[in-house]
Design a protein around this motif. Structure first.
Motif, PDB file in Angstrom:
ATOM      1  N   THR A 154       0.797  -1.337   0.179  1.00 55.57           N
ATOM      2  CA  THR A 154       0.057   0.024   0.041  1.00 55.57           C
ATOM      3  C   THR A 154       0.877   1.232  -0.110  1.00 55.57           C
ATOM      4  O   THR A 154       0.663   2.224  -0.938  1.00 55.57           O
ATOM      5  CB  THR A 154      -0.778   0.098   1.248  1.00 55.57           C
TER       6      THR A 154
ATOM      7  N   HIS B 152      -1.786  -6.563  11.410  1.00 58.52           N
ATOM      8  CA  HIS B 152      -2.720  -7.318  10.496  1.00 58.52           C
ATOM      9  C   HIS B 152      -3.182  -8.492  11.064  1.00 58.52           C
ATOM     10  O   HIS B 152      -3.764  -9.241  10.496  1.00 58.52           O
ATOM     11  CB  HIS B 152      -1.993  -7.523   9.308  1.00 58.52           C
TER      12      HIS B 152
ATOM     13  N   ARG C  67     -17.301  -7.915  10.083  1.00 57.40           N
ATOM     14  CA  ARG C  67     -16.657  -7.881   8.835  1.00 57.40           C
ATOM     15  C   ARG C  67     -17.276  -8.995   8.034  1.00 57.40           C
ATOM     16  O   ARG C  67     -17.443  -9.252   6.996  1.00 57.40           O
ATOM     17  CB  ARG C  67     -15.203  -7.633   8.696  1.00 57.40           C
TER      18      ARG C  67
ATOM     19  N   TYR D 270     -15.059  -5.381  -1.545  1.00 60.22           N
ATOM     20  CA  TYR D 270     -14.112  -4.520  -0.873  1.00 60.22           C
ATOM     21  C   TYR D 270     -14.847  -3.717   0.242  1.00 60.22           C
ATOM     22  O   TYR D 270     -14.049  -3.740   1.383  1.00 60.22           O
ATOM     23  CB  TYR D 270     -13.537  -3.613  -2.029  1.00 60.22           C
TER      24      TYR D 270
ATOM     25  N   GLN E 257     -13.215  -4.699   3.800  1.00 54.03           N
ATOM     26  CA  GLN E 257     -12.525  -3.506   4.492  1.00 54.03           C
ATOM     27  C   GLN E 257     -13.228  -2.653   5.306  1.00 54.03           C
ATOM     28  O   GLN E 257     -12.395  -2.099   6.300  1.00 54.03           O
ATOM     29  CB  GLN E 257     -11.817  -2.747   3.266  1.00 54.03           C
ATOM     30  N   HIS E 258     -14.519  -2.496   5.397  1.00 52.92           N
ATOM     31  CA  HIS E 258     -15.360  -1.492   6.207  1.00 52.92           C
ATOM     32  C   HIS E 258     -16.515  -2.108   6.643  1.00 52.92           C
ATOM     33  O   HIS E 258     -17.011  -1.407   7.362  1.00 52.92           O
ATOM     34  CB  HIS E 258     -15.766  -0.469   5.148  1.00 52.92           C
TER      35      HIS E 258
ATOM     36  N   GLU F 202     -10.553   0.868  -4.635  1.00 56.15           N
ATOM     37  CA  GLU F 202     -10.112   1.532  -3.576  1.00 56.15           C
ATOM     38  C   GLU F 202     -10.685   3.004  -3.680  1.00 56.15           C
ATOM     39  O   GLU F 202     -11.424   3.608  -2.903  1.00 56.15           O
ATOM     40  CB  GLU F 202      -8.846   1.631  -3.179  1.00 56.15           C
TER      41      GLU F 202
ATOM     42  N   PRO G 231     -11.302  -1.090   9.661  1.00 56.04           N
ATOM     43  CA  PRO G 231     -10.736  -2.207   8.841  1.00 56.04           C
ATOM     44  C   PRO G 231      -9.473  -2.443   9.510  1.00 56.04           C
ATOM     45  O   PRO G 231      -8.651  -1.876   9.976  1.00 56.04           O
ATOM     46  CB  PRO G 231     -10.292  -1.365   7.652  1.00 56.04           C
TER      47      PRO G 231
ATOM     48  N   SER H  11      -6.537  -5.120   7.897  1.00 55.22           N
ATOM     49  CA  SER H  11      -6.138  -6.033   6.831  1.00 55.22           C
ATOM     50  C   SER H  11      -5.990  -7.334   7.127  1.00 55.22           C
ATOM     51  O   SER H  11      -5.327  -7.773   8.091  1.00 55.22           O
ATOM     52  CB  SER H  11      -4.895  -5.410   6.026  1.00 55.22           C
TER      53      SER H  11
END
Length: 278
Positions: free
Chosen positions: A24, A115, A126, A166, A170-171, A257, A275, A277
């Motif tokens: 990233t 992570h 999630r 995604y 992620q959210h 993204e 989030p 990862s």
């Protein structure tokens, strides 16, 4: 180091964990050099000097211009990588030093892996969002859209599924996606299952050239992928969005993204869980 007109530059993202942070941060930096072509490789779990030596061996094979972008905490591993003949950019150390000065506190030498699963409630939230999103993909589960935080609508192959997944992963958002078809276009009406939840809808569009290219990869040679058909569907979709005041975004030149960030901002959606990862 090879310049813009030279050979591609090998770049190794090196991490003592999954490599997500190295990729990233590293890609964000490399994006500032659009004139250079980079050949990227990721090396996760480089957490000992012997493994670092294996990475250096791969770098020697890749060539002397190999650039090492590193997120490694262990001093002995960092030293091993720095001892090689390659350019090394530590993506963490400089920022950590600056934060220590600003906060007046020395950073811990050993920290929990950022992570890892971390907060189990957030992780479970999630995972439930991902499960919901998978079972509401491409008009599936239309009878239970009442539970959706967001409903993405678009012509086929505009990026509904990857964006939905995604946002879920992620959210922590429960995202349904619904394709627009020929039945929806003539009267410019929303699909019947979606219409009661119009305020949760977000539309995606693209360019006819990009949409045709993607469709050709799936079903080459047919009317489905023709430029005429793609232009027609996109015009219809954009008219439908305007008629029903559905916010929308052209995804042709955007990453998933970027699409997700734009949706979160436009729809004023707050992630259900911070989030972390995977």
């Amino acid at each position: 180091m090879t310049g813009a007109v030279g050979a591609p530059v090998p770049v190794f993202f090196i991490s003592d964990n999954t490599g997500v942070t190295a990729e990233t941060l590293g890609n964000a930096l490399l994006a500032h050099f659009p004139g250079i072509r980079f050949v990227r490789r990721t090396f996760p779990f480089v957490d000992s000097p012997p493994i670092a030596q294996q990475v250096l061996s791969a770098a020697r094979t890749a060539g002397p211009a190999t650039l090492l972008l590193v997120t490694v905490r262990a001093a002995e591993v960092s030293a091993e990588l720095s001892a090689g003949p390659f350019a090394v950019v530590d993506l963490i150390k400089g920022h950590l030093t600056a934060l220590e000065k600003l906060l007046g506190v020395k950073g811990a030498a050993e920290v929990a892996p950022h992570h890892s699963i971390g907060n189990l409630d957030q992780y479970s939230s999630r995972m439930r969002a991902v499960e919901y999103t998978l079972t509401h993909d491409d008009a599936a589960g239309a009878s239970s859209l009442v539970g959706a935080d967001l409903i993405i609508i678009a012509p086929s192959r505009c990026g509904k599924t990857p964006t939905a997944l995604y946002l879920a992963l992620q959210h922590g958002l429960r995202v349904a996606n619904y394709p627009l078809t020929e039945e929806d276009y003539p009267a410019l009406e929303l699909p019947r299952a979606v219409e009661p939840y119009r305020v949760r809808c977000f539309g995606l569009t693209s360019t006819a050239q990009r949409l045709s290219q993607i469709r050709q990869e799936r079903l080459p040679g047919g009317a489905y992928a023709s430029l005429f058909r793609c232009r027609q569907e996109l015009r219809w979709a954009e008219s439908l969005y305007r008629r029903h005041s559905i916010p929308s975004l052209n995804t042709a030149a955007r990453s998933v993204e970027e699409i997700a960030a734009a949706i979160l901002q436009t729809m004023h959606l707050r992630p259900a869980a911070a989030p972390s990862s995977p």
